[in-house]
Write a protein that holds these residues in place. Structure first.
Motif, PDB file in Angstrom:
ATOM      1  N   SER A  74      -0.271 -19.373 -57.057  1.00 47.99           N
ATOM      2  CA  SER A  74      -1.014 -19.700 -55.837  1.00 47.99           C
ATOM      3  C   SER A  74      -1.250 -21.204 -55.806  1.00 47.99           C
ATOM      4  N   ARG A  75      -2.006 -21.658 -54.784  1.00 48.33           N
ATOM      5  CA  ARG A  75      -2.118 -23.116 -54.575  1.00 48.33           C
ATOM      6  C   ARG A  75      -3.007 -23.831 -55.576  1.00 48.33           C
ATOM      7  N   LYS A  76      -4.088 -23.162 -55.998  1.00 49.65           N
ATOM      8  CA  LYS A  76      -5.147 -23.891 -56.717  1.00 49.65           C
ATOM      9  C   LYS A  76      -5.061 -23.665 -58.217  1.00 49.65           C
ATOM     10  N   VAL A  84       3.142 -21.161 -50.692  1.00 49.64           N
ATOM     11  CA  VAL A  84       4.236 -20.393 -50.074  1.00 49.64           C
ATOM     12  C   VAL A  84       4.754 -21.043 -48.793  1.00 49.64           C
ATOM     13  N   ARG A  85       3.981 -21.985 -48.226  1.00 51.10           N
ATOM     14  CA  ARG A  85       4.449 -22.691 -47.023  1.00 51.10           C
ATOM     15  C   ARG A  85       5.549 -23.688 -47.355  1.00 51.10           C
ATOM     16  N   ASP A  86       5.659 -24.035 -48.629  1.00 53.03           N
ATOM     17  CA  ASP A  86       6.590 -25.064 -49.082  1.00 53.03           C
ATOM     18  C   ASP A  86       7.732 -24.366 -49.839  1.00 53.03           C
ATOM     19  N   ALA A 101       0.250 -13.643 -50.497  1.00 55.20           N
ATOM     20  CA  ALA A 101      -0.563 -14.798 -50.085  1.00 55.20           C
ATOM     21  C   ALA A 101      -0.912 -14.674 -48.602  1.00 55.20           C
ATOM     22  N   ALA A 102      -2.146 -15.023 -48.254  1.00 51.47           N
ATOM     23  CA  ALA A 102      -2.568 -14.878 -46.860  1.00 51.47           C
ATOM     24  C   ALA A 102      -3.732 -15.800 -46.568  1.00 51.47           C
ATOM     25  N   GLY A 103      -3.909 -16.084 -45.295  1.00 53.76           N
ATOM     26  CA  GLY A 103      -5.072 -16.831 -44.835  1.00 53.76           C
ATOM     27  C   GLY A 103      -5.687 -16.082 -43.668  1.00 53.76           C
ATOM     28  N   ASN A 104      -7.013 -16.186 -43.521  1.00 62.18           N
ATOM     29  CA  ASN A 104      -7.661 -15.514 -42.391  1.00 62.18           C
ATOM     30  C   ASN A 104      -9.005 -16.173 -42.083  1.00 62.18           C
ATOM     31  N   PHE A 105      -9.359 -16.134 -40.830  1.00 59.48           N
ATOM     32  CA  PHE A 105     -10.699 -16.498 -40.351  1.00 59.48           C
ATOM     33  C   PHE A 105     -10.860 -15.828 -39.004  1.00 59.48           C
ATOM     34  N   LEU A 106     -12.098 -15.593 -38.605  1.00 55.90           N
ATOM     35  CA  LEU A 106     -12.361 -15.006 -37.286  1.00 55.90           C
ATOM     36  C   LEU A 106     -12.350 -16.119 -36.249  1.00 55.90           C
ATOM     37  N   ALA A 107     -11.478 -16.016 -35.269  1.00 60.43           N
ATOM     38  CA  ALA A 107     -11.463 -17.005 -34.183  1.00 60.43           C
ATOM     39  C   ALA A 107     -10.785 -16.394 -32.966  1.00 60.43           C
ATOM     40  N   GLU A 108     -11.444 -16.516 -31.807  1.00 63.03           N
ATOM     41  CA  GLU A 108     -10.790 -16.030 -30.596  1.00 63.03           C
ATOM     42  C   GLU A 108      -9.716 -17.028 -30.184  1.00 63.03           C
ATOM     43  N   SER A 111      -3.447 -24.773 -31.755  1.00 60.08           N
ATOM     44  CA  SER A 111      -2.089 -24.356 -32.105  1.00 60.08           C
ATOM     45  C   SER A 111      -1.918 -24.385 -33.628  1.00 60.08           C
ATOM     46  N   ASN A 112      -2.512 -25.385 -34.256  1.00 58.90           N
ATOM     47  CA  ASN A 112      -2.374 -25.495 -35.715  1.00 58.90           C
ATOM     48  C   ASN A 112      -3.127 -24.377 -36.445  1.00 58.90           C
ATOM     49  N   ALA A 113      -4.233 -23.933 -35.866  1.00 57.67           N
ATOM     50  CA  ALA A 113      -4.982 -22.834 -36.489  1.00 57.67           C
ATOM     51  C   ALA A 113      -4.151 -21.543 -36.453  1.00 57.67           C
ATOM     52  N   PHE A 114      -3.519 -21.278 -35.309  1.00 59.96           N
ATOM     53  CA  PHE A 114      -2.636 -20.098 -35.203  1.00 59.96           C
ATOM     54  C   PHE A 114      -1.472 -20.243 -36.186  1.00 59.96           C
ATOM     55  N   LYS A 115      -0.913 -21.454 -36.191  1.00 62.13           N
ATOM     56  CA  LYS A 115       0.294 -21.700 -36.991  1.00 62.13           C
ATOM     57  C   LYS A 115       0.021 -21.601 -38.494  1.00 62.13           C
ATOM     58  N   VAL A 116      -1.171 -22.038 -38.927  1.00 58.26           N
ATOM     59  CA  VAL A 116      -1.400 -22.058 -40.375  1.00 58.26           C
ATOM     60  C   VAL A 116      -1.354 -20.637 -40.945  1.00 58.26           C
ATOM     61  N   VAL A 117      -1.845 -19.670 -40.192  1.00 57.11           N
ATOM     62  CA  VAL A 117      -1.817 -18.285 -40.682  1.00 57.11           C
ATOM     63  C   VAL A 117      -0.396 -17.716 -40.619  1.00 57.11           C
ATOM     64  N   THR A 169     -13.789  -8.286 -51.721  1.00 56.77           N
ATOM     65  CA  THR A 169     -12.668  -9.207 -51.555  1.00 56.77           C
ATOM     66  C   THR A 169     -12.994 -10.315 -50.558  1.00 56.77           C
ATOM     67  N   GLU A 170     -12.240 -11.397 -50.678  1.00 56.92           N
ATOM     68  CA  GLU A 170     -12.383 -12.521 -49.757  1.00 56.92           C
ATOM     69  C   GLU A 170     -12.075 -12.081 -48.322  1.00 56.92           C
ATOM     70  N   GLY A 171     -11.077 -11.224 -48.184  1.00 52.63           N
ATOM     71  CA  GLY A 171     -10.711 -10.760 -46.845  1.00 52.63           C
ATOM     72  C   GLY A 171     -11.876 -10.069 -46.154  1.00 52.63           C
ATOM     73  N   MET A 172     -12.567  -9.171 -46.867  1.00 50.86           N
ATOM     74  CA  MET A 172     -13.716  -8.481 -46.268  1.00 50.86           C
ATOM     75  C   MET A 172     -14.862  -9.453 -46.028  1.00 50.86           C
ATOM     76  N   GLN A 173     -15.047 -10.395 -46.931  1.00 52.52           N
ATOM     77  CA  GLN A 173     -16.114 -11.393 -46.771  1.00 52.52           C
ATOM     78  C   GLN A 173     -15.898 -12.178 -45.489  1.00 52.52           C
ATOM     79  N   ARG A 174     -14.644 -12.476 -45.182  1.00 52.31           N
ATOM     80  CA  ARG A 174     -14.349 -13.268 -43.986  1.00 52.31           C
ATOM     81  C   ARG A 174     -14.415 -12.430 -42.711  1.00 52.31           C
ATOM     82  N   LEU A 175     -14.036 -11.148 -42.816  1.00 51.76           N
ATOM     83  CA  LEU A 175     -13.919 -10.332 -41.603  1.00 51.76           C
ATOM     84  C   LEU A 175     -15.185  -9.573 -41.254  1.00 51.76           C
TER      85      LEU A 175
END
Ligand code: COA
Ligand code: NAP
Length: 267
Positions: free
Chosen positions: A40-42, A64-66, A91-98, A104-110, A190-196
């Motif tokens: 992973s990244r870190k 994984v983006r590279d 590997a995944a990224g997530n945040f709540l955003a309408e 565009s970059n927020a959509f693209k990063v995921v 999990t981080e996913g549930m914490q975010r969602l």
């Protein structure tokens, strides 16, 4: 619960495997005797994960983006532990955003992490797979098939992952490579549930209404399915996207709507 698989002499590689669900998968393969690589990244996450995986586990920093960083990690993994028997791409990224609150970059990063990252991982791993008999497991999400508010980026990315897995199963099946995906339900701690949906806890009435089996999943629940899919017991399973969600069938929208309502003033 006593679920036993034997992955002695096999090599499992888990991208995004340093925390949460994917770390649970890596730990399960390690306990079952596999040689394990996580990436992973870190660096801090990599170090902490490797410390839980037992002697010989390999931890690598890769984004994984590279694609070059993925290729380099896979070459190191193969040089250390040999050809890859099980490849997990989680590997995944997530945040709540309408959509109106998202650049565009927020959509693209995921999309870049979840979907393009999955392409990089699978495409670059192919040369290192021990084919035939090798297996690829993508970690997808219910958002791929069920529309959830504030999850357009994740839904689009994970729907792409599902179809990518199905097409790879067609293209790589003749070489003996099986390709499947796991779609977890709400997984405890999990981080996913914490975010969602951080407000949801086991025993919560909303959760019981959504999940027929009446509880949140555990990382071990997902790891058991991953071991089945990676094992010879699943030798005729390919091109499948399998939910592991207590029977919720993706119907998690009320949980997310609750989290959104708790965060944002009503319009
Ligand atoms: N709402 C709207 N936009 C958001 C946002 C939010 N909550 N969080 C991030 N963004 C936007 C940023 O503003 C940026 O867009 P901009 O350049 O137009 O300003 C874009 O998303 C990228 O953000 P950045 O922080 O630069 O990305 P990153 O590469 O450092 O991190 C994330 C990627 C955002 C996905 C980060 O949350 C992450 O690393 N997640 C990994 C862990 C995770 O999500 N686990 C759960 C898996 S289910
Ligand atoms: P998590 O702990 O945040 O796991 C994500 C992992 O990916 C982390 O190890 C992270 O480590 C790594 N990562 C993030 N961006 C990366 C990148 N660009 N390159 C390489 N690695 C990257 O989240 P989780 O909740 O366990 O979720 C794991 C998977 O399950 C995800 O695919 C998610 O979509 C899916 N899922 C989760 C749930 C749930 O209930 N949690 C439900 C359905 C589906 P670094 O930060 O070190 O990079």
């Amino acid at each position: 619960m006593n679920v036993q698989f034997d992955f002695s002499g096999r090599h499992a590689v888990v991208f995004g495997g340093t925390t949460g669900i994917n770390l649970g998968i890596a730990q399960a393969f390690a306990r079952a005797g596999a040689r394990v690589t996580v990436a992973s990244r870190k660096q801090a996450n990599v170090d902490a994960a490797v410390a839980t995986l037992g002697d010989g586990a390999l931890g690598l920093v890769a984004d994984v983006r590279d694609e070059a960083s993925v290729a380099s990690a896979l070459a190191q993994a193969a040089a250390t532990h040999g050809p890859i028997d099980v490849l997990v791409s989680g590997a995944a990224g997530n945040f709540l955003a309408e959509v109106n609150g998202m650049s565009s970059n927020a959509f693209k990063v995921v999309v870049d992490i979840d979907l393009i990252g999955s392409f990089h991982v699978a495409r670059q791993a192919y040369a290192h797979l021990r084919k035939p008999g090798a297996s690829i497991i993508f970690i997808t999400a219910p958002q791929a098939v069920v529309a959830m508010p504030h999850q357009a980026h994740v839904g689009a990315a994970k729907a792409g992952v599902d179809q990518f897995a199905r097409v790879l199963a067609l293209e790589w099946g003749p070489a003996g490579v099986r390709v499947n995906a796991i779609s977890p339900g709400p997984i405890q701690g999990t981080e996913g549930m914490q975010r969602l949906a951080p407000q949801i806890q086991d025993g919560d009435a909303t959760l019981r209404a959504i999940v027929p089996l009446g509880r949140m999943g555990t990382t071990q629940d997902i790891a058991h399915l991953a071991m089945f899919l990676g094992s010879d017991a699943a030798s005729y399973v390919s091109g499948a996207v399998i939910a592991c969600d207590g029977g919720a069938q993706g119907m998690l929208t009320p949980m997310i709507s609750g989290a959104i309502a708790a965060q944002a003033p009503a319009r």
